[in-house]
Write a protein that holds these residues in place. Structure first.
Motif, short mmCIF file in Angstrom:
data_model
loop_
_atom_site.label_atom_id
_atom_site.label_comp_id
_atom_site.label_asym_id
_atom_site.label_seq_id
_atom_site.Cartn_x
_atom_site.Cartn_y
_atom_site.Cartn_z
N TYR A 50 0.84 -1.21 -0.16
CA TYR A 50 -0.20 -0.27 -0.10
C TYR A 50 0.97 1.18 0.04
O TYR A 50 1.61 1.58 0.89
CB TYR A 50 -1.09 0.03 1.31
N LEU A 51 0.94 1.93 -1.08
CA LEU A 51 1.89 3.21 -1.57
C LEU A 51 1.01 4.62 -1.28
O LEU A 51 -0.06 4.58 -1.71
CB LEU A 51 2.46 2.90 -2.44
N THR A 52 1.76 5.60 -0.74
CA THR A 52 1.60 6.80 -0.91
C THR A 52 2.66 7.74 -1.51
O THR A 52 3.70 7.18 -1.35
CB THR A 52 0.97 7.50 0.68
N SER A 53 2.21 8.88 -1.78
CA SER A 53 3.35 9.72 -2.36
C SER A 53 2.78 11.14 -1.79
O SER A 53 2.00 11.56 -2.13
CB SER A 53 3.63 9.79 -3.70
N SER A 54 3.76 12.00 -1.16
CA SER A 54 3.40 12.93 -0.47
C SER A 54 2.02 13.03 0.39
O SER A 54 1.07 13.82 0.39
CB SER A 54 3.27 14.17 -1.59
N GLY A 55 1.85 11.96 0.95
CA GLY A 55 0.57 11.66 1.74
C GLY A 55 -0.62 11.42 1.02
O GLY A 55 -1.97 11.20 1.76
N ALA A 56 -0.61 11.05 -0.17
CA ALA A 56 -1.70 10.84 -0.98
C ALA A 56 -1.53 9.66 -1.93
O ALA A 56 -0.52 9.24 -2.04
CB ALA A 56 -2.29 11.92 -1.91
N LYS A 57 -2.69 9.25 -2.61
CA LYS A 57 -2.41 8.10 -3.51
C LYS A 57 -1.62 8.39 -4.82
O LYS A 57 -1.34 9.77 -4.87
CB LYS A 57 -4.01 7.63 -3.87
N LEU A 58 -1.32 7.51 -5.52
CA LEU A 58 -0.28 7.55 -6.71
C LEU A 58 -1.11 8.28 -7.79
O LEU A 58 -2.10 7.64 -8.01
CB LEU A 58 0.46 6.65 -7.00
N SER A 59 -0.63 9.23 -8.62
CA SER A 59 -1.61 9.75 -9.63
C SER A 59 -1.30 8.47 -10.63
O SER A 59 -0.42 7.61 -10.85
CB SER A 59 -0.85 11.05 -10.13
N THR A 60 -2.10 8.83 -11.99
CA THR A 60 -1.98 8.08 -12.89
C THR A 60 -0.67 8.04 -13.62
O THR A 60 -0.31 7.01 -13.97
CB THR A 60 -3.06 8.26 -14.00
N ASN A 61 -0.14 9.03 -13.68
CA ASN A 61 1.21 9.24 -14.52
C ASN A 61 2.31 8.65 -13.62
O ASN A 61 3.38 7.88 -13.94
CB ASN A 61 1.69 10.76 -14.54
N HIS A 62 2.08 8.74 -12.15
CA HIS A 62 3.14 8.20 -11.06
C HIS A 62 2.91 6.59 -11.37
O HIS A 62 4.25 5.70 -11.15
CB HIS A 62 2.96 8.77 -9.80
N GLN A 63 1.80 6.08 -11.50
CA GLN A 63 1.59 4.52 -11.61
C GLN A 63 2.34 4.38 -12.68
O GLN A 63 3.06 3.03 -12.70
CB GLN A 63 0.14 4.28 -11.59
N THR A 64 2.29 4.92 -13.90
CA THR A 64 2.94 4.50 -15.40
C THR A 64 4.34 4.32 -15.18
O THR A 64 4.91 3.42 -15.60
CB THR A 64 2.23 5.51 -16.27
#
Length: 875
Positions: free
Chosen positions: A849-863
Motif C-alpha cells: 500500500y503506497l502513498t506519495s506526499s501523503g496521497a494516492k499515486l497519480s495515473t502518471n506516477h503509476q505508469t
C-alpha cells in the motif's frame, strides 16, 4: 600373484564397450529391463573371469567357498550405477583365512574397474543365525544366487541353511522388515505424492516392490520349509498392474542413472521434463495416452507423465501397505492390540478382524446400497478392506456399473460417508477400487493429476482427500488455531454440503481450461443434478466451489482496511456462507503442502473471518472507527498512566492498522523505544518466536529505510515472510520484519545476535557498506535455475483503500527481491504504508500500500513506477 595386464585391459575394454552399448540400447528403446539384464550379464562375465584368474581356475572351485550374488545383483537387477553385492560364503572359518589374499585381489580388481563392490564375508554357520543387530542381512539372503565356487556349499546354504533360519526366526525377520519399511515411509511423510519423489526408497518405489516380494517369499518358505517355485501372492488383476509398475519404475531409475552418471534416484523437476519428452516408462502402460491414427506417439506433458508415475507408485505402495497389515508378524504390537478391540464392531453384515473388514454375505454385493454401506462402515470406524474383500467388490463393480445409484439413493450414503470421522480414508479406498469414478465419472480427470507449480505437494485427487481430512482432524487437534476452527465447524448448519464442495472444488483442473474454477462449477452443476439436491443446497455448494479462492485472494490485501472487508463481504453475502468458506479455505490451503498454512496465515484467515462477520452483522464500523481507538487508548492509559501526552503524540498520524495489529504491551514498548531516539537514533528489538524471528525497528523516517532493512536481512541470509511499516505524524517509523533464519546463523551462534544488531545499526548510520554485503552474499549463494519460470506482473488498484494505492508484484522468488522492489519505490518517491509478503513455491506475491506526499499515486506516477519495476525485475 600380480594381475594379468592383458586380462585387466581386456576387462576394461569389455566394460566400457558393453556399458556404452547398453546405454545406447536404452536410449533407443527406453526399456529398463533390457538394461538391467545387460549389465547383470556383463558383471557376471567379469566376476567369472576374475574368479578364475585370482581364486580358482577349476570349475566350481575351490572347495568350501562360494561367491554368492545378493541384493539387486541376486535379483539380476543391476542398474547402471548400482552397488554390486557379493557374499563370500565359507564352509568354516579356516577357509576364510586360507583364501583371504586371493579374495582381496579379486575384490581389488573389481574396484579398480570402478565398479561399486559391496562385499560381505560369512561362514555357513553364521548365515544360519539371525543377527538382531544386522537384521537386514537376513533379508538380503532372500535374493541369493550362485556366482562361482563350490556349488555344493551353495546348495547347502540355499536349500538348508536359509529355510532353517526362516523357520526359527521368520517372525523376527518379518517384524524387523516391517519396522524398517514403516520408518522409511515415515521419512517421506508416508505419502507417494512428492513433488520430487525418490524412485528407490520413497513410498511406492522399487524398495516397496522388494518388500512385497520378501514378505510373500518369507511366508511361503515358512509354510512349506522350501523355496517356492513361484511366490506370487497377489490376485491376477493386481499382479498385472504390479508388474507394469515394476517395469516402469525400472525404466525410470535407469533413465536417472544414465542422466546423472551416478546412483541418483531422485526424480527432480528437470528430470521429469526430460523423462516426459522421452516417454520413459510409458511403453505398454494402460494409463498412457493412446497412439494417434498415423501410429505416432502423442506428446506427453510433464504433468501427464507424472500422472502415470503416481498411478504406478500408488499401486506398489497400496500392495506393500496391505501386506504389512495382513501378515501378523508385520503388525505393530500396540496397533495390533488396538485393532483387536475393533473386532467388537462386527455386526450382521460385516466382520472385523485386526482392523480389516470382511463381508459376512458376499452375495449381498448385488445390491449397490450394500456396497455403499460397507464404505460408510469404513468411514465411521477407520477400518480398511481386506484384500479378499477388495477382490469381491472389484468383481461386483461391472454389474454395479449397469445401474449405478442416483439421486437420493446415492446422496444419502455419500452424505454419511463425507461427514464420518474417517471419510478421507474411505474415499481413497473407493477411489483405488474405481468405485468413486464409477459413481462420478467427472472425477476421472483428476485421478493422479499433477499440478506443476512447485507449490502443491499432492496430486489433485489426493489434495482433495487431504483437505477433507483436515476438517475432520480439527476435533482432535490441540492447536489453538485449530480449536477456533473446530468450534466454527460445530456451528455450521449443513457440514455435508461443505464436504461435498471440497470433494469437487478442484475437479475442473482435469479439464483443459485456463479457468479451473469455472470448469469446476460446470462439472459441479452436472454432479449436483445427478444427486438431486434441493435448489438452495445446490446453490450453496456451487457458491463454495466458485468462491473457493476468494478468501485466499483477500488475504493479499490489507484485511484491516474497510474496503477490503466490504468487498469480500459483498461476495460472501451471508454469515453461514462465510463460515463455510472460511473452513474450506483453511482446509484447502493446509492441503497444498505441510508448510502452506503458516500460523500467520491461519491467524489472518481468522481475522478476516471475524472482520467480515462483524461487517455482515453491521458492527464493523463501530469496531474500526474512532470509538474503538478511544477504548484502546483509554486502556493504554490505564496500563501506563505516567506516559500521559507522550502516548498521544506517538500515536498521532499512525494508521488504524497499527493499533489493530499490535497489542497494548507492544505499543507501550514502541513508545519507550521512541523516547530513547535522542540517545540512540536506531532502536532495535529482536526476539525469536515459535516459527520465525521478529525484528522491530524504531527510528526517524528517511529515504530508502524499508529497502535498506530488507537489504540487510537479505545480506545475512534471512528469508522475510512478512513485514509491516508504520510512521506517525512526527516522522517516527515503526517497521517490523518477520523472517526465518535459512542458515540457522542466530540459532547456532548466540554471539551473532549482537553482531546482527550492530550490522543493522552500521548500515543505517552509513558506517557499513550495504552494497558490498549484498554482493558478498549473492556471490556466495550459487544461483540455481528456477524450477518454474514466473512471468513478472505488476498490478495497481486505487479502489481497495481510501488513503493508498495498492501495488501487487508477482515475480520469480529470489534472494534480495524485496530489497530491489522497495528500492524502486524509494527512487520513485513512494512511501510504503503496508507490505504483505507471500511466497507460493517459486512465486513471490508481494502487495504494497503506497502513498506519495501523503496521497494516492497519480495515473502518471503509476505508469512511471510500473515501467521501473518491470525494468528492474526483467530476467
Amino acid at each position: 600373484m600380480p594381475a594379468n595386464p592383458s586380462l585387466v585391459a581386456q576387462l576394461r575394454e569389455l566394460s566400457a564397450k558393453e556399458s556404452a552399448r547398453i546405454q545406447e540400447q536404452f536410449v533407443s528403446s527406453g526399456t529398463g529391463w533390457a538394461a538391467l539384464m545387460g549389465r547383470t550379464a556383463l558383471i557376471e562375465c567379469i566376476v567369472e573371469r576374475l574368479w578364475k584368474e585370482f581364486v580358482s581356475a577349476e570349475p566350481d572351485g575351490p572347495v568350501d567357498i562360494a561367491a554368492v550374488a545378493l541384493g539387486g545383483f541376486g535379483r539380476r537387477w543391476l542398474f547402471p550405477y548400482s552397488d554390486i553385492d557379493i557374499l563370500f560364503l565359507h564352509a568354516e572359518s579356516g577357509t576364510e583365512a586360507r583364501l583371504k589374499e586371493p579374495i582381496r585381489r579379486f575384490s581389488q580388481e573389481l574396484w579398480d574397474l570402478r565398479l561399486k563392490l559391496s562385499p560381505a564375508t560369512r561362514t555357513l554357520a553364521e548365515c544360519a543365525q539371525f543377527d538382531t543387530v544386522n537384521a537386514e542381512f537376513a533379508t538380503s539372503l532372500l535374493d541369493c544366487r550362485y556366482l562361482a565356487g563350490d556349488r555344493q556349499l551353495f546348495a547347502r546354504f540355499h536349500d538348508d541353511a536359509i529355510p532353517k533360519l526362516i523357520a526359527r526366526a521368520g517372525d523376527q525377520i518379518v517384524k524387523r522388515l516391517a519396522e524398517l519399511t514403516r520408518a522409511r515411509h515415515s521419512k517421506f511423510g508416508s505419502t507417494v505424492f512428492h513433488l520430487e519423489p525418490h524412485i528407490k526408497d520413497g513410498p511406492g518405489g522399487l524398495r516397496d516392490h522388494n518388500v512385497v516380494s520378501w514378505l510373500s517369499l518369507l511366508a511361503a518358505i515358512e509354510k512349506y520349509h522350501v523355496w517356492p517355485v513361484e511366490n506370487a501372492v497377489l490376485r491376477a488383476t493386481i499382479q498385472q498392474q504390479f508388474d507394469a509398475a515394476l517395469h516402469s519404475l525400472m525404466s525410470i531409475r535407469c533413465f536417472l542413472h544414465f542422466r546423472h552418471n551416478r546412483d541418483d534416484n531422485t526424480l527432480t523437476w528437470e528430470s521429469q521434463d526430460a523423462a516426459a519428452a522421452n516417454r520413459i516408462g510409458v511403453a505398454n502402460s494402460s494409463l498412457a495416452p493412446q497412439q494417434s491414427i498415423d501410429g505416432r506417439s502423442e506428446p506427453l506433458t510433464a504433468s501427464d507423465w507424472m500422472r502415470l508415475y503416481f498411478g504406478h507408485a500408488r499401486t506398489v505402495h497400496h500392495v506393500c501397505i496391505q501386506l504389512l497389515e495382513e501378515i501378523p508378524a508385520a503388525r505393530l504390537s500396540l496397533h495390533h492390540q488396538f485393532q483387536q478391540l475393533r473386532s467388537r464392531l462386527s455386526n450382521a453384515e460385516f466382520s472385523v478382524e485386526d482392523g480389516m473388514l470382511s463381508l459376512r454375505h458376499p452375495a449381498a454385493l448385488n445390491d449397490p446400497e450394500f456396497i455403499l454401506r460397507a464404505f460408510r462402515f469404513l468411514a465411521r470406524h477407520g477400518l480398511t478392506l481386506s484384500s479378499h474383500t477388495e477382490l469381491q467388490i472389484e468383481r461386483a463393480l461391472p454389474s454395479f456399473a449397469v445401474t449405478p445409484p442416483r439421486g437420493a439413493e446415492l446422496w444419502n450414503p455419500l452424505q454419511e460417508i463425507l461427514t464420518a470421522p474417517h471419510a478421507s480414508d474411505a474415499l481413497r479406498s473407493m477411489h483405488s477400487l474405481g468405485l468413486l469414478t464409477l459413481l462420478f465419472p467427472e472425477f476421472t480427470g483428476i485421478d493422479a493429476l499433477v499440478v506443476r507449480d512447485y507449490c502443491h505437494r499432492f496430486t489433485v485427487d489426493e489434495h482433495t482427500f487431504v483437505s477433507i481430512d483436515n476438517l475432520h482432524a480439527l476435533r482432535q487437534s490441540q492447536s489453538k488455531w485449530d480449536q477456533r476452527y473446530a468450534e466454527l465447524l460445530e456451528e455450521v448448519e449443513q457440514p455435508d454440503l461443505l464436504y461435498l464442495a471440497l470433494l469437487f472444488h478442484d475437479v475442473g483442473k482435469g479439464v483443459k481450461s485456463s479457468d479451473h474454477v469455472r470448469a469446476s462449477i460446470d462439472i459441479g452443476q452436472s454432479v449436483l443434478a445427478g444427486l438431486d439436491l434441493d435448489a438452495p443446497d445446490r446453490e450453496t455448494v456451487l457458491f463454495l466451489i466458485g468462491r473457493h479462492l476468494e478468501m485466499s485472494a483477500a488475504l493479499r490485501r490489507d484485511i484491516f482496511e474497510l474496503e477490503t472487508v466490504r468487498a469480500f463481504a459483498e461476495k460472501v453475502e451471508t454469515p453461514e456462507r462465510l463460515k463455510m468458506l472460511c473452513l474450506l479455505t483453511y482446509a484447502d490451503i493446509k492441503a497444498v503442502n505441510p508448510d502452506a498454512l503458516t500460523p500467520w496465515k491461519a491467524e489472518n484467515i481468522w481475522q478476516l473471518y471475524i472482520a467480515t462477520s462483524n461487517y455482515l452483522n453491521r458492527s464493523l464500523d463501530q469496531r474500526l472507527h474512532v470509538e474503538a481507538h478511544d477504548e484502546v487508548m483509554a486502556h493504554l492509559g490505564t496500563l501506563a498512566p505516567s506516559v500521559g501526552s507522550r502516548l498521544d503524540v506517538f500515536l498521532e498520524g499512525l494508521p488504524r492498522r497499527y493499533l489493530l495489529t499490535h497489542p497494548a504491551a507492544e505499543v507501550l514498548a514502541h513508545l519507550e523505544m521512541a523516547a530513547r531516539l535522542d540517545k540512540d537514533p536506531v532502536q532495535i528489538s529482536l526476539r525469536r518466536g515459535r516459527h520465525w524471528y521478529e525484528l522491530t525497528l524504531v527510528t526517524r523516517d528517511r529515504a530508502f529505510l524499508f529497502a535498506t532493512m530488507a537489504g540487510v536481512l537479505t545480506a545475512w541470509g534471512m528469508n522475510i515472510v512478512k513485514a509491516a511499516a508504520f510512521s506517525n505524524q512526527a516522522g517516527i517509523v515503526v517497521d517490523t520484519f518477520y523472517f526465518t533464519d535459512r542458515f540457522r546463523t542466530l540459532e547456532l551462534n548466540l554471539p551473532e545476535w549482537e553482531r546482527f544488531r550492530s550490522s543493522i545499526r552500521g548500515v543505517l548510520t552509513e558506517e557499513v557498506d550495504l552494497d558490498r554485503m549484498l554482493r558478498d552474499r549473492l556471490h556466495s549463494e550459487k544461483r540455481r535455475r528456477p524450477k518454474v519460470e514466473v512471468e513478472t506482473r505488476v498490478k495497481f488498484d486505487d479502489t481497495c483503500s481510501a488513503q493508498s494505492t495498492l501495488v501487487e508484484v508477482i515475480a520469480q522468488d529470489q534472494p534480495g527481491l524485496l530489497h530491489r522492489i522497495s528500492s524502486i519505490f524509494s527512487r520513485e518517491a513512494c512511501n510504503i504504508e503496508i507490505a504483505i509478503i507471500e511466497t507460493e513455491g517459486e512465486t513471490a506475491i508481494d502487495v504494497f500500500y503506497l502513498t506519495s506526499s501523503g496521497a494516492k499515486l497519480s495515473t502518471n506516477h503509476q505508469t512511471s513506477l510500473h515501467s521501473a519495476l518491470l525494468a528492474e525485475l526483467a530476467p
